[in-house]
Structures are given as C-alpha cells and as structure tokens.
Design a protein around this motif. Structure first.
Motif, short mmCIF file in Angstrom:
data_model
loop_
_atom_site.label_atom_id
_atom_site.label_comp_id
_atom_site.label_asym_id
_atom_site.label_seq_id
_atom_site.Cartn_x
_atom_site.Cartn_y
_atom_site.Cartn_z
N LYS A 36 16.92 -22.50 -42.83
CA LYS A 36 17.96 -23.20 -42.05
C LYS A 36 18.01 -22.59 -40.66
O LYS A 36 17.70 -21.42 -40.46
CB LYS A 36 19.33 -23.05 -42.72
N THR A 37 18.45 -23.40 -39.71
CA THR A 37 18.61 -22.90 -38.34
C THR A 37 19.99 -22.29 -38.15
O THR A 37 20.32 -21.85 -37.05
CB THR A 37 18.41 -24.03 -37.32
N HIS A 38 20.79 -22.29 -39.20
CA HIS A 38 22.15 -21.79 -39.10
C HIS A 38 22.48 -20.85 -40.25
O HIS A 38 21.82 -20.85 -41.29
CB HIS A 38 23.15 -22.97 -39.09
N PHE A 39 23.52 -20.07 -40.06
CA PHE A 39 24.08 -19.20 -41.08
C PHE A 39 25.22 -19.97 -41.75
O PHE A 39 26.05 -20.57 -41.07
CB PHE A 39 24.61 -17.92 -40.44
N GLU A 40 25.25 -19.97 -43.09
CA GLU A 40 26.29 -20.69 -43.82
C GLU A 40 27.23 -19.70 -44.51
O GLU A 40 26.77 -18.79 -45.22
CB GLU A 40 25.69 -21.62 -44.88
N TYR A 41 28.52 -19.90 -44.32
CA TYR A 41 29.51 -19.08 -45.00
C TYR A 41 29.93 -19.82 -46.28
O TYR A 41 30.81 -20.67 -46.26
CB TYR A 41 30.71 -18.85 -44.08
N HIS A 42 29.26 -19.49 -47.37
CA HIS A 42 29.48 -20.20 -48.63
C HIS A 42 30.91 -20.06 -49.15
O HIS A 42 31.39 -20.92 -49.88
CB HIS A 42 28.49 -19.73 -49.68
N GLY A 43 31.57 -18.97 -48.79
CA GLY A 43 32.92 -18.74 -49.29
C GLY A 43 33.93 -19.77 -48.85
O GLY A 43 35.02 -19.85 -49.44
N ALA A 44 33.62 -20.56 -47.83
CA ALA A 44 34.57 -21.57 -47.34
C ALA A 44 34.04 -22.99 -47.51
O ALA A 44 34.63 -23.93 -46.98
CB ALA A 44 34.90 -21.30 -45.87
N LEU A 45 32.96 -23.18 -48.25
CA LEU A 45 32.40 -24.53 -48.43
C LEU A 45 33.38 -25.47 -49.11
O LEU A 45 33.42 -26.67 -48.81
CB LEU A 45 31.10 -24.46 -49.25
N PRO A 60 25.14 -21.40 -35.84
CA PRO A 60 23.73 -21.34 -35.44
C PRO A 60 23.22 -19.89 -35.40
O PRO A 60 23.89 -19.01 -34.84
CB PRO A 60 23.72 -21.97 -34.04
N LEU A 61 22.07 -19.66 -35.98
CA LEU A 61 21.48 -18.32 -35.96
C LEU A 61 21.17 -17.88 -34.53
O LEU A 61 21.23 -16.69 -34.21
CB LEU A 61 20.22 -18.27 -36.81
N SER A 62 20.84 -18.83 -33.67
CA SER A 62 20.56 -18.49 -32.27
C SER A 62 21.79 -17.90 -31.60
O SER A 62 21.69 -17.03 -30.71
CB SER A 62 20.09 -19.73 -31.51
#
Length: 404
Positions: A36-45, A60-62
């Motif tokens: 993925k091009t981004h970081f996902e915070y699964h705790g708030a999905l 975004p990881l950038s």
C-alpha cells in the motif's frame, strides 16, 4: 553499502524504518516495501464503517517519511522470500537484494476452511474492506423502502461472527449507526437486528472474566443480541448455519480468525499453529532475518503497541550491531487494553487497573493520539486525529437527511 529491507508498511515496519533513519547510519540503505502507498490504522477501521472520515485511518507513507530522506519507499506486493539467496521478489517482477531483512507482514484473515465464508461475508482488515461494507449497508437500507416487512427485516439483519475486541467494537458501533441509517432512509428502526456469534463462552476472552461480563452488559444494553458457545459451520447467500441453528441475514461480518501471513511459511521459517514465526530473544527467525509485530510468536503479539515496540527494538538492535554495541534482549511490557463499546464508552485494562465508561473512552482516544504522534510530526498528527470527528457520508439520502 549495506542494504536493510523492511517488508510491510504497518506499525512494525514503519517504526523500524523510523528508528533506523533516526540513527543516521553511514553507508546504509533503508528500503521499505509495502503493498500500500499508505499506513492504515486498523484500530479505527470500525469508525469508518459507521460514517467517520477515512482520513483518520489512512495516512500516506510519503507523509510519514517526509522528514527521513534516507528511507526509500517502494510500492510493491511481495510474492516470494528466498532467505538462502537473500532476495525478495515482488509482484512487479522486481527482485530486491538485502543484507538484513525485517519482515513486518502482519496477519491475514483465515476462514478455517468453513464453506461459503470467503464468498459471502465481509471483513474489516483494510480501509477497502471497511468502505465496501459501508456501501453495502447503505444499499441494504435502500432496498427496504420497496420491500415487504420480511425482506426488509432480512436486509437490516446484521451478524458479526467473532466476539473479540474487533467484533464487540463493530457490533456496538453499528447498533447506534444503523438507527441513524434507518431514519435517513425512511426505514422502521424496529426492523434492525444485530447479533454477535461467539465460539467461546464469553466476549473478549483475552480480558479478565469480570471485564468480559461488563462488556457483555454494555453491548446488550445497546440492543445487540449475543450468542455464546456457537460455532459457524456454513454460509450461503442469505443464511448463516451454526452447529445447532441458522439465521437469515444478508450482512455477515467475519471477525473471528486471523493467522500469520502465508509468506512466512513459504519462506521456510518455523511457524506455530497460528502461522506466527518462532523468533529468538532478538526477534530473529534466522541469521539476517527478523520478524516483528503480528507475525512474531511473542507474548503480546497482535497489539499495535507491541508492533511499535518491536519495530523500535529491531531498529535499535540493527544499528547497535553495525556500531559494535550490545543491546538488551527483547522485553516487551504488557500493552494497555482499551476496548470501545459504542460511542462514549470503553473498557480499559492498564497495569491491572480497570475502569469503564466515558473515562475509558477518553483513555482510548489518548491511545489513538499516541499512535498518530508516534508516526507523524505534531501538527500532522493533530490534523489526522481531528479527522476522527468528521462525518463523511457519501450516500445521497443520508446527506439529504443531515441537511434537514
């Protein structure tokens, strides 16, 4: 030049890359490869499903690595790991050579070979899954307007399979959100049914029994029906079959099973029964191969706080090795548990201290803030944190109802 490759852009991978970057090691190339091009915070999905902004969980990881120009970001999906040749192959057919590799691939959903689950259930393991489920819920409430009462009851029947933290959080939040959907779509809220199916004899079994009981009382007070000691045996288009009963529902959310990424086993690493890699006191699976986060068979594996600690530990260990210094062996402390059960209420376990309600919910939001602050500069973290308050409905009927 020494090349350190980090595979995975989740908590562990990001923390490890940042820890290494901060050391400013000479003649070291840091490459972070993520699907993925981004970081996902699964705790708030679960909050995205119920109308909150996706920008709270999708960073975004950038942007994360903007201050660290020594980290090379590569967008690719890894399909093969060859520990003998020290190479990693991506879906793009690119081959990445490494001197040390850090595998932070996390976990993946497992369906335990139960027929129909993969085809006819929803999961909450990514932002894509959360948005797909949200669209489906709106579509189901749309169909109720022209449906008879029986079909409308089926369309508004939601079953969450799995009574762990994710299942409890999701069911509780949906119990409130679906009433809002009903009002927006002109549907009788009395038709809504939300069930939780749990194979164990209590909810959130990793918590002390007294906490499980408080969470059960809270979720039942929100109108959610809880079925304990029930196992799923099959799923088809409209029915979920348990060992002694079946229910008719068009929305079944699978929150009952995860295992270590299959790439760990394919790479020839030793795994436990849950597919997690056996590691030593330095999170090494073998020479020059490190595994951290959900994929490592450690005591507190599976928690975001653990993955952050793992990433920082491996980063510090690799830096110390290159400088000829020693690092204490791995010693992760017990994480804090803060499980939200509906808006404004959470159960918290911190250092054997327990508390519940609004103060627990505030504690959970502080933990969320800590997560954002650990990967972003202060003002960027504040911006992302504030997105958690933003409603983000795309359904025309809901937007119209909000304006009225």
């Amino acid at each position: 030049m020494k090349t350190i490759v980090i595979v995975g852009g989740g908590f562990g991978g990001v923390a490890c890359a940042m820890a290494l970057a901060k050391k400013k090691l000479p003649d070291v190339r840091i490459r972070l490869i993520s699907s993925k091009t981004h970081f996902e915070y699964h705790g708030a999905l679960y909050r995205v499903i119920t109308g909150r902004s996706p920008l709270e969980v999708c960073i975004p990881l950038s942007e994360v690595f903007a201050p660290y120009d020594c980290v090379e970001l590569i967008h690719d999906t890894i399909v093969e790991i060859d520990c003998a040749d020290k190479t990693i192959t991506g879906q793009s057919a690119s081959v990445y050579q490494y001197d040390d590799v850090v595998l932070a691939l996390g976990s993946q959903v497992t369906y335990y070979d139960i027929p129909g689950l993969r085809d006819y259930t929803f999961t909450i393991s990514s932002i894509h899954d959360a948005l797909r489920l949200k669209r489906h819920l709106h579509q189901q409430f749309d169909t109720c307007v022209a449906a008879d009462r029986h079909d409308a009851a089926c369309a508004t029947h939601i079953v969450v399979v799995g009574g762990g933290a994710t299942g409890a959080e999701t069911a509780a939040e949906l119990s409130v959100y679906t009433k809002k959907l009903a009002r927006s779509h002109g549907v009788d809220p009395g038709l809504i049914t939300i069930d939780v199916i749990q194979a164990a004899d209590r909810l959130v079994p990793q918590m002390p029994p007294a906490m499980s009981e408080r969470i059960l009382q809270r979720i039942q007070s929100l109108g959610v029906h809880v079925f304990l000691n029930k196992r799923v045996v099959k799923k088809d288009i409209e029915r979920l079959y348990l060992d002694d009963m079946n229910v008719q529902a068009k929305t079944v959310i699978w929150a009952a099973g995860v295992q270590g990424n299959v790439l760990y086993k394919q790479a020839g690493l030793t795994v436990d029964v849950r597919g997690r890699v056996i590691v030593n006191e330095y999170l090494q699976a073998q020479d020059h191969v490190y595994v951290l986060g959900d994929g490592a068979a450690t005591q507190y594996s599976g928690m975001a706080q653990t993955a952050l600690y793992d990433g920082m530990f491996v980063g510090a260990f690799l830096a110390a090795q290159m400088r000829g210094k020693k690092v204490p062996s791995y010693d992760c402390t017990a994480p804090q548990y803060a499980i939200p059960v509906g808006p404004g209420w959470a159960a918290v376990l911190k250092n054997n201290i327990r508390y519940y309600g609004y103060h627990g919910w505030l504690h959970r939001r502080l933990l969320d803030w800590h997560v954002f602050r650990s990967v972003l500069p202060f003002f960027k973290a504040l911006r992302v944190f504030r997105h958690g308050k933003v409603l983000c409905e795309t359904c025309p009927m809901c937007c119209k109802a909000d304006k009225q």
